[in-house]
Design an enzyme around this catalytic site. Sequence first.
Site, PDB file in Angstrom:
ATOM      1  N   ASP A 102      -1.542   8.789   1.694  1.00 16.09           N
ATOM      2  CA  ASP A 102      -0.889   8.513   2.982  1.00 16.09           C
ATOM      3  C   ASP A 102      -1.799   8.925   4.143  1.00 16.09           C
ATOM      4  OD1 ASP A 102      -0.512  11.127   2.096  1.00 16.09           O
ATOM      5  OD2 ASP A 102       1.587  11.269   2.706  1.00 16.09           O
TER       6      ASP A 102
ATOM      7  N   ASP B  12      -6.880  -3.917   1.861  1.00 15.57           N
ATOM      8  CA  ASP B  12      -6.329  -4.897   2.813  1.00 15.57           C
ATOM      9  C   ASP B  12      -6.268  -4.248   4.190  1.00 15.57           C
ATOM     10  OD1 ASP B  12      -5.816  -6.912   0.855  1.00 15.57           O
ATOM     11  OD2 ASP B  12      -3.967  -7.483   1.904  1.00 15.57           O
TER      12      ASP B  12
ATOM     13  N   LYS C 245      -2.416  10.977  -4.871  1.00 12.95           N
ATOM     14  CA  LYS C 245      -1.134  11.503  -4.380  1.00 12.95           C
ATOM     15  C   LYS C 245      -0.782  12.657  -5.309  1.00 12.95           C
ATOM     16  CE  LYS C 245       2.520  11.252  -1.710  1.00 12.95           C
ATOM     17  NZ  LYS C 245       2.491  11.463  -0.241  1.00 12.95           N
TER      18      LYS C 245
ATOM     19  N   TYR D 123      -0.487  -1.467 -12.536  1.00 11.98           N
ATOM     20  CA  TYR D 123      -0.669  -2.900 -12.762  1.00 11.98           C
ATOM     21  C   TYR D 123      -0.555  -3.259 -14.246  1.00 11.98           C
ATOM     22  CZ  TYR D 123      -2.356  -4.447  -8.155  1.00 11.98           C
ATOM     23  OH  TYR D 123      -2.456  -4.810  -6.834  1.00 11.98           O
TER      24      TYR D 123
ATOM     25  N   ASP E 243      -5.861  -1.385  -3.891  1.00 14.54           N
ATOM     26  CA  ASP E 243      -5.426  -2.715  -3.443  1.00 14.54           C
ATOM     27  C   ASP E 243      -4.917  -2.630  -2.012  1.00 14.54           C
ATOM     28  OD1 ASP E 243      -4.620  -5.471  -3.653  1.00 14.54           O
ATOM     29  OD2 ASP E 243      -2.551  -4.750  -3.861  1.00 14.54           O
TER      30      ASP E 243
HETATM   31  C1  IPM Z   1      -6.511  -8.473  -5.056  1.00 14.09           C
HETATM   32  C2  IPM Z   1      -5.223  -9.226  -5.132  1.00 14.09           C
HETATM   33  C3  IPM Z   1      -4.673  -9.132  -6.552  1.00 14.09           C
HETATM   34  C4  IPM Z   1      -4.450  -7.666  -6.844  1.00 14.09           C
HETATM   35  C5  IPM Z   1      -3.383  -9.941  -6.821  1.00 14.09           C
HETATM   36  C6  IPM Z   1      -3.548 -11.389  -6.482  1.00 14.09           C
HETATM   37  C7  IPM Z   1      -2.899  -9.762  -8.225  1.00 14.09           C
HETATM   38  O1  IPM Z   1      -4.298  -8.768  -4.194  1.00 14.09           O
HETATM   39  O2  IPM Z   1      -7.468  -8.853  -5.755  1.00 14.09           O
HETATM   40  O3  IPM Z   1      -6.584  -7.508  -4.291  1.00 14.09           O
HETATM   41  O4  IPM Z   1      -3.406  -7.104  -6.472  1.00 14.09           O
HETATM   42  O5  IPM Z   1      -5.327  -7.069  -7.470  1.00 14.09           O
HETATM   43 MN    MN Z   2      -5.080  -7.254  -2.874  1.00 13.80          MN
END
Ligand code: IPM
Ligand code: MN
Length: 360
Positions: free
Chosen positions: A227, A255, A195, A144, A251
Amino acid sequence: MSRIFNIALLPGDGIGPEIVAEAVRVLDAVATRFGHKFHYTNGLVGAAAIDATGDPYPAQTDEICKAADAVLFGAIGDPRFDNDPTAKVRPEQGLLRMRKSLGLFANLRPVQLFDSLVDRSPLKAEIVRGVDFLCVRELTGGIYFGERGRHGTPGEGDETAFDTCTYSRSEVERIVRLGFEQATKRRRHLTVVDKANVLETSRLWRETAREIAKEFPDVTAEFMFVDNAAMQIVTHPGAFDVVVTENMFGDILTDEASVISGSLGMLPSASLGTQHALFEPIHGSYPQAAGRGIANPMATILSAAMMLEHLELTTEGSVVREAVARTLAAGVMTEDLTPKGEKSYSTSEVGKHICDEIYH
Ligand code: IPM
Ligand code: MN
């Protein structure tokens, strides 16, 4: 004992303002019930800040955050910028600069499932029931923040793009140590996700984690390739206690982990550094839902609960969590959690119900 706190509010983009408004309503209910005072100062961030000032993280917002006891943040992102490769400024840069400037290197993302949502997860009930783990995501390093760019002839076959992932040993040490510390407060099991079969940064993570592990003989440390972890999170989520991983793996995995909780709209997070603390739902700005009153405010409200705990208002934090649990048990939830054909509630109806539970 009644106390006074300065809270920076950064609603951001899309559904951000709506969900932050509900979290503020909940904080005010807590203030009323327990006799505290929250002073709020609003700051601009993301597309909202670009529109007003040209900068996704204006200096004034930075000052507001640094002066506050804690920051409550909504969401960032706007489709106007997503498909424009020429855009020089992007809302997301605001979030990244904010994390960096406030030194928020640790992002704690608890993955839990409320009992009344066991049948709302797309995963089988026997897999998700009782799941309770904590993802510790490194937040200010890795790909990032590495050098990136383009080489070659624009638009031609020789054009290349690159993003680089760099970690220093000290960056790894502080986040892995935090992972171990969290594990000692929980079930004393830490999974380091990397990884290391491919990436040099991952090998540095492993090496460093093995060193730090010596400081925590009571914690069982395990190493897992990312993975495999992606698969285990949906096949055996109950096996995890604390997971520590680098920025982008964290990240993506969180999700994925949110499906356990029934909806991406359920997972809160705390972003911590040594000086500042920010609380944010893990979801994005959900632009398609903006202004429609359908967004789930619970991830933000649960982030506010984490903020209360961080401010050493432990009882207040549990009261908010229990109010959310009772609201769900009463069937009061937004459409992301409601099966087709069943009644769903609006963002503000859910917020109001949670407040009523807090007053009771
Ligand atoms: C999160 C979001 C952010 C990230 C984006 C919006 C930059 O997806 O907070 O998880 O990738 O960190
Ligand atoms: Mn995110």
